[in-house]
Design an enzyme around this catalytic site. Structure first.
Site, PDB file in Angstrom:
ATOM      1  N   CYS A 114       0.823  -1.221   0.000  1.00 19.80           N
ATOM      2  CA  CYS A 114       0.000   0.000   0.000  1.00 19.80           C
ATOM      3  C   CYS A 114       0.854   1.267   0.000  1.00 19.80           C
ATOM      4  O   CYS A 114       0.392   2.325  -0.409  1.00 19.80           O
ATOM      5  CB  CYS A 114      -0.929  -0.011   1.206  1.00 19.80           C
ATOM      6  SG  CYS A 114      -1.932  -1.489   1.240  1.00 19.80           S
ATOM      7  N   HIS A 259      -3.991   6.698   1.510  1.00 18.98           N
ATOM      8  CA  HIS A 259      -4.220   5.377   0.920  1.00 18.98           C
ATOM      9  C   HIS A 259      -5.595   4.901   1.363  1.00 18.98           C
ATOM     10  O   HIS A 259      -5.950   5.004   2.541  1.00 18.98           O
ATOM     11  CB  HIS A 259      -3.133   4.403   1.391  1.00 18.98           C
ATOM     12  CG  HIS A 259      -3.540   2.968   1.232  1.00 18.98           C
ATOM     13  ND1 HIS A 259      -3.953   2.459   0.022  1.00 18.98           N
ATOM     14  CD2 HIS A 259      -3.630   1.944   2.131  1.00 18.98           C
ATOM     15  CE1 HIS A 259      -4.280   1.191   0.191  1.00 18.98           C
ATOM     16  NE2 HIS A 259      -4.095   0.851   1.456  1.00 18.98           N
ATOM     17  N   ASN A 289     -10.155  -1.214  -1.576  1.00 18.51           N
ATOM     18  CA  ASN A 289      -8.732  -0.978  -1.303  1.00 18.51           C
ATOM     19  C   ASN A 289      -7.926  -1.545  -2.473  1.00 18.51           C
ATOM     20  O   ASN A 289      -7.867  -2.762  -2.659  1.00 18.51           O
ATOM     21  CB  ASN A 289      -8.386  -1.666   0.013  1.00 18.51           C
ATOM     22  CG  ASN A 289      -6.926  -1.532   0.419  1.00 18.51           C
ATOM     23  OD1 ASN A 289      -6.073  -1.283  -0.422  1.00 18.51           O
ATOM     24  ND2 ASN A 289      -6.647  -1.729   1.687  1.00 18.51           N
TER      25      ASN A 289
HETATM   26  O1  UT7 Z   1      -4.359  -1.646   2.910  1.00 15.27           O
HETATM   27  C1  UT7 Z   1      -3.489  -1.636   3.957  1.00 15.27           C
HETATM   28  C2  UT7 Z   1      -3.716  -2.479   5.058  1.00 15.27           C
HETATM   29  N1  UT7 Z   1      -5.052  -2.922   5.357  1.00 15.27           N
HETATM   30  C3  UT7 Z   1      -5.783  -2.267   6.254  1.00 15.27           C
HETATM   31  O2  UT7 Z   1      -5.453  -1.184   6.679  1.00 15.27           O
HETATM   32  C4  UT7 Z   1      -7.025  -2.959   6.770  1.00 15.27           C
HETATM   33  C5  UT7 Z   1      -7.117  -2.764   8.255  1.00 15.27           C
HETATM   34  N2  UT7 Z   1      -8.157  -3.552   8.895  1.00 15.27           N
HETATM   35  C6  UT7 Z   1      -9.479  -3.428   8.629  1.00 15.27           C
HETATM   36  O3  UT7 Z   1      -9.854  -2.671   7.749  1.00 15.27           O
HETATM   37  C7  UT7 Z   1     -10.437  -4.179   9.491  1.00 15.27           C
HETATM   38  O4  UT7 Z   1      -9.758  -4.850  10.505  1.00 15.27           O
HETATM   39  C8  UT7 Z   1     -11.325  -5.204   8.697  1.00 15.27           C
HETATM   40  C9  UT7 Z   1     -12.307  -4.471   7.812  1.00 15.27           C
HETATM   41  C10 UT7 Z   1     -10.440  -6.109   7.875  1.00 15.27           C
HETATM   42  C11 UT7 Z   1     -12.128  -6.065   9.648  1.00 15.27           C
HETATM   43  O5  UT7 Z   1     -12.952  -5.253  10.446  1.00 15.27           O
HETATM   44  P1  UT7 Z   1     -12.992  -5.460  12.028  1.00 15.27           P
HETATM   45  O6  UT7 Z   1     -13.949  -4.491  12.534  1.00 15.27           O
HETATM   46  O7  UT7 Z   1     -11.569  -5.367  12.509  1.00 15.27           O
HETATM   47  O8  UT7 Z   1     -13.586  -6.914  12.157  1.00 15.27           O
HETATM   48  P2  UT7 Z   1     -12.975  -8.204  12.894  1.00 15.27           P
HETATM   49  O9  UT7 Z   1     -11.908  -8.811  12.057  1.00 15.27           O
HETATM   50  O10 UT7 Z   1     -12.654  -7.822  14.312  1.00 15.27           O
HETATM   51  O11 UT7 Z   1     -14.203  -9.153  12.917  1.00 15.27           O
HETATM   52  C12 UT7 Z   1     -15.394  -8.853  13.646  1.00 15.27           C
HETATM   53  C13 UT7 Z   1     -16.434  -9.891  13.345  1.00 15.27           C
HETATM   54  C14 UT7 Z   1     -15.943 -11.328  13.475  1.00 15.27           C
HETATM   55  O12 UT7 Z   1     -17.011 -12.127  13.990  1.00 15.27           O
HETATM   56  P3  UT7 Z   1     -17.071 -12.501  15.556  1.00 15.27           P
HETATM   57  O13 UT7 Z   1     -15.799 -13.250  15.838  1.00 15.27           O
HETATM   58  O14 UT7 Z   1     -17.145 -11.182  16.276  1.00 15.27           O
HETATM   59  O15 UT7 Z   1     -18.306 -13.314  15.658  1.00 15.27           O
HETATM   60  C15 UT7 Z   1     -15.691 -11.753  12.052  1.00 15.27           C
HETATM   61  O16 UT7 Z   1     -15.818 -13.129  11.844  1.00 15.27           O
HETATM   62  O17 UT7 Z   1     -16.887  -9.765  12.013  1.00 15.27           O
HETATM   63  C16 UT7 Z   1     -16.779 -11.023  11.315  1.00 15.27           C
HETATM   64  N3  UT7 Z   1     -16.492 -10.752   9.931  1.00 15.27           N
HETATM   65  C17 UT7 Z   1     -17.439 -10.574   9.014  1.00 15.27           C
HETATM   66  N4  UT7 Z   1     -18.786 -10.616   9.076  1.00 15.27           N
HETATM   67  C18 UT7 Z   1     -19.471 -10.375   7.950  1.00 15.27           C
HETATM   68  C19 UT7 Z   1     -15.256 -10.603   9.354  1.00 15.27           C
HETATM   69  N5  UT7 Z   1     -15.428 -10.336   8.047  1.00 15.27           N
HETATM   70  C20 UT7 Z   1     -16.762 -10.310   7.811  1.00 15.27           C
HETATM   71  C21 UT7 Z   1     -17.539 -10.083   6.652  1.00 15.27           C
HETATM   72  N6  UT7 Z   1     -18.882 -10.118   6.785  1.00 15.27           N
HETATM   73  N7  UT7 Z   1     -17.005  -9.799   5.458  1.00 15.27           N
END
Ligand code: UT7
Length: 332
Positions: A114, A259, A289
């Site tokens: 990125c 980004h 992204n």
């Molecule tokens: O490009 C450069 C680098 N990348 C970034 O900067 C990305 C940085 N990170 C993020 O953008 C976020 O961490 C994500 C968007 C990837 C994830 O969001 P989050 O709020 O951190 O979600 P999480 O990984 O903590 O997951 C929360 C919940 C989980 O369920 P439980 O364990 O709470 O029941 C996941 O299984 O959301 C669930 N989950 C989803 N649910 C529906 C994860 N992905 C999905 C999905 N749809 N696509």
């Protein structure tokens, strides 16, 4: 001439729009979850039989050259940022050089995810300042959709990423132009966001056909929470570093083009720095992204919308896999 400036910007995104609704039909996710956690409404994924990374970059290049009132023949160096090159090797820089019919000119790839576009911009700037090259094509381009796990297992990664390409033509200038660039990395976190294969790190005895056929190690692995926490800190640090180096404050920023990692990251930075809405550009809603392509696509769109004007101070900032992070301050 001791400085460089951007003379033209261009971008290209594939026609194929992937909506959140489509994703709900192939994995267990919802439109609400994706919008609330990422801000993304749709992204573009290539038809791999039509688009290539170098081919998309060529289309972005032609737009940038037209806007710069230049032709391919004016380019003497290509710096190509991508982590999804058309081949494992050689890089996509030489494929773009071939596509543009510029036999013999220098071309190199930068693999800094990125942050790749800002690293590429900085590299081009140094070559222009040293006098070694004159008109440098700086590219950020990615096809990520073909390396995503588009099932419920990969939903935390696959809903975020998109494909596209952006290009900037950097030329010598008597005044800046590019005021400064600031580059950082911390490899202790390499495995927090990575693709393992086809890497050379495996012992030879592990390279059995069944391992090679196990394609899970060819998919993007991301510890989203960890990446998010580091991103918000590093983005702020590196923006402030650029301002300090140029004796400026946040009020001097005409437009911040971060980004496009996650809309929540951009909004967090905007809020912490108390920037107005007109000081920050976001288009992640439409493209997701796109890694190294996200900044040049956003900058090109912002310019076309009249949001980048002469004498404006433009701040670019990025964070991503590596971890790497970087910023650039530009006087337009
Ligand atoms: O490009 C450069 C680098 N990348 C970034 O900067 C990305 C940085 N990170 C993020 O953008 C976020 O961490 C994500 C968007 C990837 C994830 O969001 P989050 O709020 O951190 O979600 P999480 O990984 O903590 O997951 C929360 C919940 C989980 O369920 P439980 O364990 O709470 O029941 C996941 O299984 O959301 C669930 N989950 C989803 N649910 C529906 C994860 N992905 C999905 C999905 N749809 N696509």
């Amino acid at each position: 001439m001791p400085y460089s400036r951007i003379a033209g910007l261009g971008h290209y995104v594939p026609d194929n729009v992937i909506t959140n609704e489509y994703l709900t039909s192939v994995m267990d996710t919802t439109n609400d979850w994706i919008i609330e956690r990422t801000g993304i409404r749709e992204r573009r994924w290539v038809d791999p039989t039509k688009d290539t990374v170098a081919g998309m970059a060529a289309k972005a290049t032609r737009m940038a050259l037209q806007r710069a009132h230049m032709t391919e023949k004016d380019i003497d160096f290509i710096v190509f940022a991508t982590i999804t090159p058309d081949y494992f090797f050689p890089g996509s820089g030489v494929l773009l050089q071939r596509e543009l019919g510029l036999e013999g000119i220098a071309a190199m790839d930068i693999r800094n995810a990125c942050s790749g576009f800002i690293y590429a911009l900085s590299t081009a700037d140094q070559f222009i300042k040293s006098g070694m090259y004159k008109n440098v094509l700086v590219i950020g381009a990615e096809i990520q959709s073909t390396a995503l796990d588009v099932t419920t297992r990969g939903r935390n990664v696959s809903v975020i990423f998109g494909d596209g390409a952006g290009a900037a033509v950097l030329v010598p200038s008597e005044k800046p132009g590019l005021l400064s660039t600031h580059l950082h990395s911390d490899g202790r976190f390499a495995e927090e966001l990575y693709v393992k294969d086809p890497g050379s790190s495996r012992p030879r005895e592990e390279r059995q056909p069944e391992q090679i056929l196990d394609t899970t190690t060819y998919k993007v692995v991301m510890n989203g929470n960890q990446v998010f926490k580091h991103a918000v800190v590093r983005f702020m640090e590196v923006i402030n570093e650029a301002l300090k180096a140029n004796h400026m404050s946040k009020e001097d920023i005409s437009l911040l083009v971060p980004h496009q990692a996650n809309l929540r990251i951009s909004q967090f930075i905007q809020e912490k720095m108390a920037l107005r809405d007109d000081q920050v550009y976001n288009n992640i809603m439409r493209y997701g992204n796109t890694t190294a392509a996200s900044i040049p696509i956003a900058l090109s769109e912002a310019w076309a919308e009249g949001r980048v004007k002469e004498n404006d101070v433009i701040c670019l900032a990025a964070f991503g896999s590596g971890f790497t992070w970087a910023s650039a301050l530009i006087r337009w």
